[in-house]
Scaffold this active site. Structure first.
Site, mmCIF file in Angstrom:
data_model
loop_
_atom_site.group_PDB
_atom_site.id
_atom_site.type_symbol
_atom_site.label_atom_id
_atom_site.label_comp_id
_atom_site.label_asym_id
_atom_site.label_seq_id
_atom_site.Cartn_x
_atom_site.Cartn_y
_atom_site.Cartn_z
ATOM 1 N N ARG A 46 0.780 -1.528 0.138
ATOM 2 C CA ARG A 46 0.084 0.047 -0.030
ATOM 3 C C ARG A 46 0.763 1.272 -0.055
ATOM 4 O O ARG A 46 1.043 1.906 -1.106
ATOM 5 C CB ARG A 46 -0.914 -0.064 1.281
ATOM 6 C CG ARG A 46 -2.113 0.946 1.243
ATOM 7 C CD ARG A 46 -1.821 2.372 1.615
ATOM 8 N NE ARG A 46 -1.268 2.423 2.879
ATOM 9 C CZ ARG A 46 -0.684 3.582 3.505
ATOM 10 N NH1 ARG A 46 -0.657 4.475 2.809
ATOM 11 N NH2 ARG A 46 -0.162 3.344 4.855
ATOM 12 N N ASP A 47 1.672 1.619 1.129
ATOM 13 C CA ASP A 47 2.451 2.756 1.038
ATOM 14 C C ASP A 47 3.587 2.786 0.055
ATOM 15 O O ASP A 47 3.834 3.798 -0.515
ATOM 16 C CB ASP A 47 3.057 2.895 2.759
ATOM 17 C CG ASP A 47 2.880 4.367 2.996
ATOM 18 O OD1 ASP A 47 3.086 5.376 2.206
ATOM 19 O OD2 ASP A 47 3.151 4.808 4.167
ATOM 20 N N HIS A 55 4.793 4.881 12.803
ATOM 21 C CA HIS A 55 4.873 4.674 11.478
ATOM 22 C C HIS A 55 5.879 5.652 11.085
ATOM 23 O O HIS A 55 5.700 6.878 10.618
ATOM 24 C CB HIS A 55 3.643 5.126 10.722
ATOM 25 C CG HIS A 55 3.276 4.924 9.241
ATOM 26 N ND1 HIS A 55 2.822 3.923 8.454
ATOM 27 C CD2 HIS A 55 3.786 5.955 8.227
ATOM 28 C CE1 HIS A 55 2.732 4.297 7.386
ATOM 29 N NE2 HIS A 55 3.381 5.335 7.084
ATOM 30 N N HIS A 100 8.819 7.263 8.086
ATOM 31 C CA HIS A 100 9.469 7.188 6.876
ATOM 32 C C HIS A 100 10.861 7.492 7.472
ATOM 33 O O HIS A 100 11.060 8.130 8.378
ATOM 34 C CB HIS A 100 8.826 8.194 6.054
ATOM 35 C CG HIS A 100 7.397 7.672 5.792
ATOM 36 N ND1 HIS A 100 7.106 7.347 4.279
ATOM 37 C CD2 HIS A 100 6.197 7.951 6.327
ATOM 38 C CE1 HIS A 100 6.026 6.752 4.227
ATOM 39 N NE2 HIS A 100 5.304 7.189 5.266
ATOM 40 N N CYS A 119 4.179 9.384 0.150
ATOM 41 C CA CYS A 119 2.921 9.971 0.092
ATOM 42 C C CYS A 119 2.865 10.864 -1.230
ATOM 43 O O CYS A 119 3.420 11.734 -1.345
ATOM 44 C CB CYS A 119 2.431 10.627 1.376
ATOM 45 S SG CYS A 119 0.798 11.040 1.084
ATOM 46 N N ASN A 175 9.395 4.752 3.332
ATOM 47 C CA ASN A 175 9.191 4.059 4.911
ATOM 48 C C ASN A 175 10.288 3.580 5.428
ATOM 49 O O ASN A 175 11.261 2.856 4.547
ATOM 50 C CB ASN A 175 8.059 3.044 5.027
ATOM 51 C CG ASN A 175 6.368 3.477 4.593
ATOM 52 O OD1 ASN A 175 6.458 3.872 3.369
ATOM 53 N ND2 ASN A 175 5.852 3.836 5.504
HETATM 54 P P1 HMG Z 1 -12.941 14.607 -3.298
HETATM 55 O O1 HMG Z 1 -12.626 14.926 -4.735
HETATM 56 O O2 HMG Z 1 -13.189 15.577 -2.094
HETATM 57 O O3 HMG Z 1 -14.170 13.633 -3.214
HETATM 58 O O4 HMG Z 1 -11.840 13.519 -2.852
HETATM 59 P P2 HMG Z 1 -15.690 13.769 -3.156
HETATM 60 O O5 HMG Z 1 -15.999 13.256 -1.839
HETATM 61 O O6 HMG Z 1 -15.974 15.128 -3.378
HETATM 62 O O7 HMG Z 1 -16.415 12.797 -4.276
HETATM 63 C C1 HMG Z 1 -16.132 13.155 -5.754
HETATM 64 C C2 HMG Z 1 -16.362 11.913 -6.434
HETATM 65 O O8 HMG Z 1 -15.407 10.934 -6.145
HETATM 66 C C3 HMG Z 1 -17.850 11.252 -6.315
HETATM 67 O O9 HMG Z 1 -18.164 10.879 -7.731
HETATM 68 C C4 HMG Z 1 -17.573 10.181 -5.215
HETATM 69 O O10 HMG Z 1 -18.488 9.250 -5.561
HETATM 70 C C5 HMG Z 1 -16.316 9.781 -5.873
HETATM 71 P P3 HMG Z 1 -19.350 11.362 -8.415
HETATM 72 O O11 HMG Z 1 -20.700 11.693 -7.493
HETATM 73 O O12 HMG Z 1 -18.840 12.993 -8.682
HETATM 74 O O13 HMG Z 1 -19.481 10.399 -9.586
HETATM 75 N N1 HMG Z 1 -15.495 9.064 -4.686
HETATM 76 C C6 HMG Z 1 -14.783 7.906 -4.812
HETATM 77 N N2 HMG Z 1 -14.668 6.731 -5.891
HETATM 78 C C7 HMG Z 1 -14.142 5.804 -5.404
HETATM 79 N N3 HMG Z 1 -13.556 5.797 -4.348
HETATM 80 C C8 HMG Z 1 -13.729 6.475 -3.255
HETATM 81 C C9 HMG Z 1 -14.313 7.670 -3.520
HETATM 82 N N4 HMG Z 1 -14.638 8.673 -2.712
HETATM 83 C C10 HMG Z 1 -15.300 9.698 -3.603
HETATM 84 N N5 HMG Z 1 -13.144 6.432 -2.086
HETATM 85 C C11 HMG Z 1 -11.105 11.718 -1.422
HETATM 86 C C12 HMG Z 1 -11.903 13.071 -1.354
HETATM 87 C C13 HMG Z 1 -10.896 11.396 0.081
HETATM 88 C C14 HMG Z 1 -12.019 10.717 -2.064
HETATM 89 C C15 HMG Z 1 -9.771 11.981 -1.902
HETATM 90 O O14 HMG Z 1 -9.148 12.879 -1.472
HETATM 91 C C16 HMG Z 1 -8.776 10.899 -1.847
HETATM 92 O O15 HMG Z 1 -9.058 9.553 -2.502
HETATM 93 N N6 HMG Z 1 -7.810 10.882 -0.950
HETATM 94 C C17 HMG Z 1 -6.885 9.974 -0.953
HETATM 95 C C18 HMG Z 1 -5.372 10.297 -0.785
HETATM 96 C C19 HMG Z 1 -4.391 9.209 -0.563
HETATM 97 O O16 HMG Z 1 -4.628 8.052 -0.691
HETATM 98 N N7 HMG Z 1 -3.282 9.482 -0.041
HETATM 99 C C20 HMG Z 1 -2.189 8.540 0.316
HETATM 100 C C21 HMG Z 1 -2.698 7.721 1.703
HETATM 101 S S1 HMG Z 1 -2.478 8.414 3.000
HETATM 102 C C22 HMG Z 1 -0.847 8.329 3.517
HETATM 103 O O17 HMG Z 1 -0.083 7.566 2.816
HETATM 104 C C23 HMG Z 1 -0.233 8.474 4.992
HETATM 105 C C24 HMG Z 1 -0.257 7.375 5.729
HETATM 106 O O18 HMG Z 1 1.041 6.351 5.248
HETATM 107 C C25 HMG Z 1 0.460 7.666 7.064
HETATM 108 C C26 HMG Z 1 1.650 8.677 7.134
HETATM 109 O O19 HMG Z 1 2.697 8.103 6.431
HETATM 110 O O20 HMG Z 1 1.684 9.582 7.871
HETATM 111 C C27 HMG Z 1 -1.307 6.381 5.990
HETATM 112 MG MG MG Z 2 3.146 6.468 5.258
#
Ligand code: HMG
Ligand code: MG
Length: 314
Positions: A26-27, A223, A225, A256, A265
């Site tokens: 995933r990450d 967690h 990095h 990220c 990481n």
């Molecule tokens: P948004 O654009 O605000 O979404 O994104 P929305 O709620 O306005 O929805 C817009 C459209 O997207 C809608 O479709 C939803 O149905 C669709 P429409 O009605 O227009 O046809 N939609 C989706 N479709 C599929 N799957 C979904 C989904 N959600 C909405 N889940 C959102 C908001 C949260 C979705 C977006 O910002 C996003 O996906 N962000 C994820 C970013 C990400 O993955 N970052 C990496 C992970 S975090 C990380 O790595 C840190 C960590 O490792 C810890 C650390 O290191 O600190 C965990």
């Molecule tokens: Mg991370």
């Protein structure tokens, strides 16, 4: 020549067992420029389980336009189920940002989910398109529904040790955010050093601040990095404070896409070498893990950034 391995010198003040929460699929893969084929991802998860990792975070049900590298989440989970890994003895959690993500994860039949929030406003906006308070409104129903469905719910909190836009992040701000997530029903809280800036004293101080507020190390994971090479030292600081779950990524992949100063990481191999040397049990077969990361590096067409992989790979 014998296989290189660390000489074991046990430190009785450290825990006897540590759970490594493997986040490579995933990450690690969310940040790769190239999209890895789904069959390679499925084999990666299978290999990591076979190497003895007790938890393997498999993918994310985030918006496919936000993270195209993991757009095949449903297909991957289907393949893992077909291979008999889900449900299985080893949990394969997936990230879910919102209810739409949870719907997709439930339809795929997962048993463990993880929500992810930010301790800072800047990263909440960049990573989730939400303000600091809005992000709780987004995950509250996710956590309630997931718990209602009997799923294990982990909560990640990012930018706990520093933020590239805001600089220092006060410990009190992190503790308040983390406790709010535990109050919402998280089974475990993983404190993210998203950009790898944490230092040993800071880790101890943050864990002490949680303890003072009534949250003990048994509810926490760390967690790290490894941007500045501090992740192993920070792990020892975490163990000294009683934490027994550490996140790591096979081969040291990761980052990220929404925090460009984030690098890989902590490499799982580097962590296992440290823990093996301290006589802390993990259940992980280091040689099998190194073989897996070398195999994956071949698919990614670049060497693993892990020091231990580079030292041990044939
Ligand atoms: P948004 O654009 O605000 O979404 O994104 P929305 O709620 O306005 O929805 C817009 C459209 O997207 C809608 O479709 C939803 O149905 C669709 P429409 O009605 O227009 O046809 N939609 C989706 N479709 C599929 N799957 C979904 C989904 N959600 C909405 N889940 C959102 C908001 C949260 C979705 C977006 O910002 C996003 O996906 N962000 C994820 C970013 C990400 O993955 N970052 C990496 C992970 S975090 C990380 O790595 C840190 C960590 O490792 C810890 C650390 O290191 O600190 C965990
Ligand atoms: Mg991370």
């Amino acid at each position: 020549m014998t296989d290189p391995r660390p000489q074991v010198v046990r430190d009785p003040t450290l825990p006897e067992w540590v759970t490594i929460w493997e986040v490579g699929p995933r990450d690690g893969l969310q940040n790769e420029a190239a999209v890895v084929p789904v069959e390679v991802k499925a084999e990666l998860v299978q290999r990591l389980v076979a190497a003895g990792l007790p938890v393997v975070e498999a993918t994310s049900f985030v918006h496919p336009k936000w993270v195209p590298q993991l757009a095949d989440a449903a297909e991957l989970v289907d393949r893992l189920a077909a291979a008999g890994l889900l449900p299985g003895d080893v949990p394969l959690p997936v990230l879910v940002p919102n209810e739409r993500g949870l719907d997709r994860a439930l339809a795929a039949g997962v048993t463990h989910v993880a929500v992810f929030l930010s301790a800072t406003e800047s990263f909440a906006r960049r990573n989730l398109n939400r303000g600091l308070d809005e992000q709780y409104a987004m995950v509250e129903p996710v956590m309630a529904r997931a718990r209602g469905a009997g799923l294990h719910v982990r909560a990640y909190l990012s930018m706990c040790f520093g933020d590239p836009w805001e600089g220092e992040v006060p410990a009190g701000q992190v503790v308040d955010a983390g406790r709010r997530l535990l109050d919402l029903g998280a089974d475990q809280l993983s404190l993210g050093d998203t950009i790898g800036v944490a230092t040993v004293g800071q880790v101890g101080a943050l864990l002490a601040a949680f303890a003072e507020a009534g949250t003990g190390p048994e509810l926490l994971a760390l967690h790290f990095h490894d941007t500045y090479g501090q992740a192993l030292a920070n792990t020892v600081a975490g163990m000294r404070a009683g934490v027994t779950t550490f996140d790591a990524s096979a081969g040291g992949l990761g980052g990220c896409p929404y925090a460009h100063s984030a690098t890989g990481n902590l490499a799982t191999e580097d962590l296992v070498w440290l823990l093996d040397g301290l006589g802390v049990q993990t259940g992980v077969d280091l040689a099998a893990l190194v073989e897996t990361s070398s195999w994956l590096a071949g698919h990614l067409d670049r060497p693993s950034p892990s020091r231990v992989v580079r030292a041990l790979a044939g």
